[in-house]
Motif scaffolding. Structure first.
Motif, PDB file in Angstrom:
ATOM      1  N   ARG A  44       0.884  -1.183   0.000  1.00 54.91           N
ATOM      2  CA  ARG A  44       0.000   0.000   0.000  1.00 54.91           C
ATOM      3  C   ARG A  44       0.906   1.212   0.000  1.00 54.91           C
ATOM      4  N   ASP A  45       0.634   2.177  -0.845  1.00 55.68           N
ATOM      5  CA  ASP A  45       1.566   3.303  -1.017  1.00 55.68           C
ATOM      6  C   ASP A  45       1.541   4.223   0.206  1.00 55.68           C
ATOM      7  N   GLU A  46       2.658   4.242   0.941  1.00 56.17           N
ATOM      8  CA  GLU A  46       2.756   5.122   2.115  1.00 56.17           C
ATOM      9  C   GLU A  46       3.678   6.299   1.839  1.00 56.17           C
ATOM     10  N   ASN A  47       4.163   6.414   0.583  1.00 54.10           N
ATOM     11  CA  ASN A  47       5.021   7.553   0.247  1.00 54.10           C
ATOM     12  C   ASN A  47       4.146   8.800   0.117  1.00 54.10           C
ATOM     13  N   PRO A  48       4.658   9.970   0.544  1.00 54.19           N
ATOM     14  CA  PRO A  48       3.813  11.168   0.547  1.00 54.19           C
ATOM     15  C   PRO A  48       3.278  11.536  -0.844  1.00 54.19           C
ATOM     16  N   VAL A  49       4.097  11.338  -1.884  1.00 51.83           N
ATOM     17  CA  VAL A  49       3.660  11.675  -3.247  1.00 51.83           C
ATOM     18  C   VAL A  49       3.973  10.476  -4.157  1.00 51.83           C
ATOM     19  N   PRO A  50       3.015  10.031  -4.990  1.00 55.24           N
ATOM     20  CA  PRO A  50       3.319   8.912  -5.907  1.00 55.24           C
ATOM     21  C   PRO A  50       4.432   9.292  -6.886  1.00 55.24           C
ATOM     22  N   PHE A  51       5.255   8.343  -7.244  1.00 49.75           N
ATOM     23  CA  PHE A  51       6.342   8.623  -8.198  1.00 49.75           C
ATOM     24  C   PHE A  51       6.770   7.336  -8.895  1.00 49.75           C
ATOM     25  N   TYR A  52       7.469   7.526 -10.051  1.00 50.24           N
ATOM     26  CA  TYR A  52       8.166   6.405 -10.687  1.00 50.24           C
ATOM     27  C   TYR A  52       9.641   6.600 -10.394  1.00 50.24           C
ATOM     28  N   SER A  53      10.375   5.491 -10.321  1.00 51.03           N
ATOM     29  CA  SER A  53      11.836   5.644 -10.256  1.00 51.03           C
ATOM     30  C   SER A  53      12.513   4.464 -10.925  1.00 51.03           C
ATOM     31  N   CYS A  54      13.749   4.692 -11.371  1.00 46.53           N
ATOM     32  CA  CYS A  54      14.588   3.565 -11.760  1.00 46.53           C
ATOM     33  C   CYS A  54      15.878   3.679 -10.953  1.00 46.53           C
ATOM     34  N   ILE A  55      16.334   2.520 -10.495  1.00 50.99           N
ATOM     35  CA  ILE A  55      17.396   2.504  -9.485  1.00 50.99           C
ATOM     36  C   ILE A  55      18.581   1.707 -10.022  1.00 50.99           C
ATOM     37  N   PHE A  56      19.750   2.315  -9.953  1.00 46.48           N
ATOM     38  CA  PHE A  56      20.969   1.635 -10.400  1.00 46.48           C
ATOM     39  C   PHE A  56      21.862   1.420  -9.195  1.00 46.48           C
ATOM     40  N   ASP A  57      22.232   0.169  -8.953  1.00 41.15           N
ATOM     41  CA  ASP A  57      23.124  -0.164  -7.840  1.00 41.15           C
ATOM     42  C   ASP A  57      23.962  -1.363  -8.284  1.00 41.15           C
ATOM     43  N   SER A  58      25.197  -1.092  -8.722  1.00 44.52           N
ATOM     44  CA  SER A  58      26.002  -2.161  -9.330  1.00 44.52           C
ATOM     45  C   SER A  58      26.415  -3.224  -8.312  1.00 44.52           C
ATOM     46  N   LYS A  59      26.280  -2.922  -7.004  1.00 46.12           N
ATOM     47  CA  LYS A  59      26.629  -3.951  -6.006  1.00 46.12           C
ATOM     48  C   LYS A  59      25.497  -4.966  -5.861  1.00 46.12           C
ATOM     49  N   ILE A  60      24.319  -4.597  -6.302  1.00 46.79           N
ATOM     50  CA  ILE A  60      23.155  -5.489  -6.191  1.00 46.79           C
ATOM     51  C   ILE A  60      22.912  -6.228  -7.512  1.00 46.79           C
TER      52      ILE A  60
END
Ligand SMILES: Cc1cc2nc3c(=O)[nH]c(=O)nc-3n(C[C@H](O)[C@H](O)[C@H](O)COP(=O)(O)OP(=O)(O)OC[C@H]3O[C@@H](n4cnc5c(N)ncnc54)[C@H](O)[C@@H]3O)c2cc1C
Length: 352
Positions: free
Chosen positions: A177-193
């Motif tokens: 359930r969205d608990e973030n204050p404002v809805p958003f899209y994101s793309c996440i880059f993490d080369s360690k993962i």
């Protein structure tokens, strides 16, 4: 004896079934059901290329497949370099399951569509024998031509490209359930993962977090990344639903497999998906429309016509590999993000 059996009614299978001439007898088999049962894990974002492909087919999206809200920017979160930037993107935010059912509703009545999971495929003297399990019963049908529209883990592909080793990841998605204050899209880059990427999408009061991870350790990497993002302030809460499936990521022209000896592959079954963004709906629609045309023109060799028609898509997807270093190499990505080129200043765009 059908002329054509299509295994899979995702976007590729449904567009093909809707585009085939009525002179063919066609059977479609899909394990998806109207409610419950299998649902394709997906971000459900319709990219401009997919919008164009639907436009070319004269298909207008009904409003009940849309979800709330429609967002016009994506936050790029680079945890390697501790950078966040927003970029304008013109995606349409969809309910993916409703989208698939809508495309299926475009299939004309002369095409037979049945439920069930295809469990056995073999060659016969006249074509193919296809067995499916439906409500515990095994039913076998025969056809002259067989089409695999059965996605990344295609069983049909094994008939003509048993050795194809397209790079693949396990995509894991969780819904909250969205608990973030404002809805958003994101793309996440993490080369360690992961050497691929992860994403978040807000949909109808839900917050979806997913990513494509190396297959042998996917679930643990997913949980590690959730912890890292929580520390950055992203709100997760209790998961409502967890889903996972294979996703392909082509590495070159030889990552694709189109057609041979009466077997045809469309959509992700053929390896048609963007190696840079994992966007696959446009390629599914484009390849299916091309195969329908190859059959309808009743050329002597639909295999040859389809392979030729797919050259431009294969080149286009391979060319997307050129973008990858600027997205996936932490050093090059930091230069691109710091340059500010194409960024959009979004109010509170770096807060969760
Ligand atoms: C987590 C995730 C997020 C994604 N997000 C996006 C996005 O936001 N936008 C985008 O454009 N692309 C996205 N993609 C890629 C996109 O989902 C696929 O490329 C696209 O769905 C391919 O369409 P398709 O018709 O080829 O295959 P699929 O959509 O995978 O459809 C295959 C169909 O075959 C059926 N099937 C499979 N095996 C059998 C069997 N043995 N018997 C009977 N039926 C069978 C399934 O029920 C299914 O309906 C995402 C992929 C993943 C994994």
């Amino acid at each position: 004896m059908y002329d054509i059996i299509i295994v899979g009614l995702g976007p590729a299978g449904a567009v093909l079934a809707a585009g085939l001439d009525s002179k063919f007898s066609v059977l479609c088999i899909d394990k998806k059901q109207n409610s419950g049962g299998f649902m394709k894990p997906c971000g459900g974002l319709l990219a401009p290329d997919a919008q164009k492909a639907l436009a070319q087919l004269g298909l207008n999206l009904p409003k009940d497949v849309l979800v709330d809200p429609q967002i016009f920017s994506v936050r790029t979160i680079d945890t390697d370099n501790s950078l966040i930037r927003s970029y304008q993107r013109m995606y349409i935010n969809l309910d993916r399951h409703k989208f698939d059912l809508w495309l299926m509703s475009e299939i004309p009545d002369n095409v037979t569509c049945v439920g069930g999971t295809v469990t056995k495929i073999s060659r016969t003297a006249k074509g193919f024998s296809v067995s499916r399990t439906e409500n515990g019963q095994v039913i076998t049908e025969e056809c002259r031509y067989l089409v695999g529209a059965d996605g990344a883990k295609s069983a049909v592909r094994k008939l003509i490209c048993p050795e194809l080793k397209t790079r693949s990841y396990l995509a894991v998605q969780q819904w909250f359930r969205d608990e973030n204050p404002v809805p958003f899209y994101s793309c996440i880059f993490d080369s360690k993962i992961t050497d691929c990427y992860s994403w978040t999408v807000s949909k109808d009061g839900n917050f979806i977090f997913g990513g494509a991870y190396p297959r042998n350790n996917a679930r643990s990497l997913f949980e590690q990344q959730k912890k890292k993002l929580s520390a950055l302030g992203m709100h997760f809460g209790e998961p409502v639903k967890t889903e996972a499936c294979l996703v392909l990521r082509p590495t070159g022209l030889n990552s694709f497999c189109c057609a041979d000896k009466g077997v045809f592959l469309v959509g992700e079954a053929a390896g048609f998906i963007s190696p840079s963004s994992l966007e696959g709906i446009s390629s599914a629609v484009i390849s299916a429309a091309a195969l329908a045309e190859a059959f309808n023109r009743s050329v002597k060799s639909p295999e040859e016509a389809y392979r030729k028609a797919m050259l431009s898509l294969r080149l286009k997807l391979t060319a997307k590999l050129l973008k990858c270093p600027f997205m996936y190499n932490p050093f090059l990505r930091s230069i691109v993000m710091k340059s500010g080129v194409m960024t959009v200043n979004v109010k509170n765009g770096d807060k969760f």
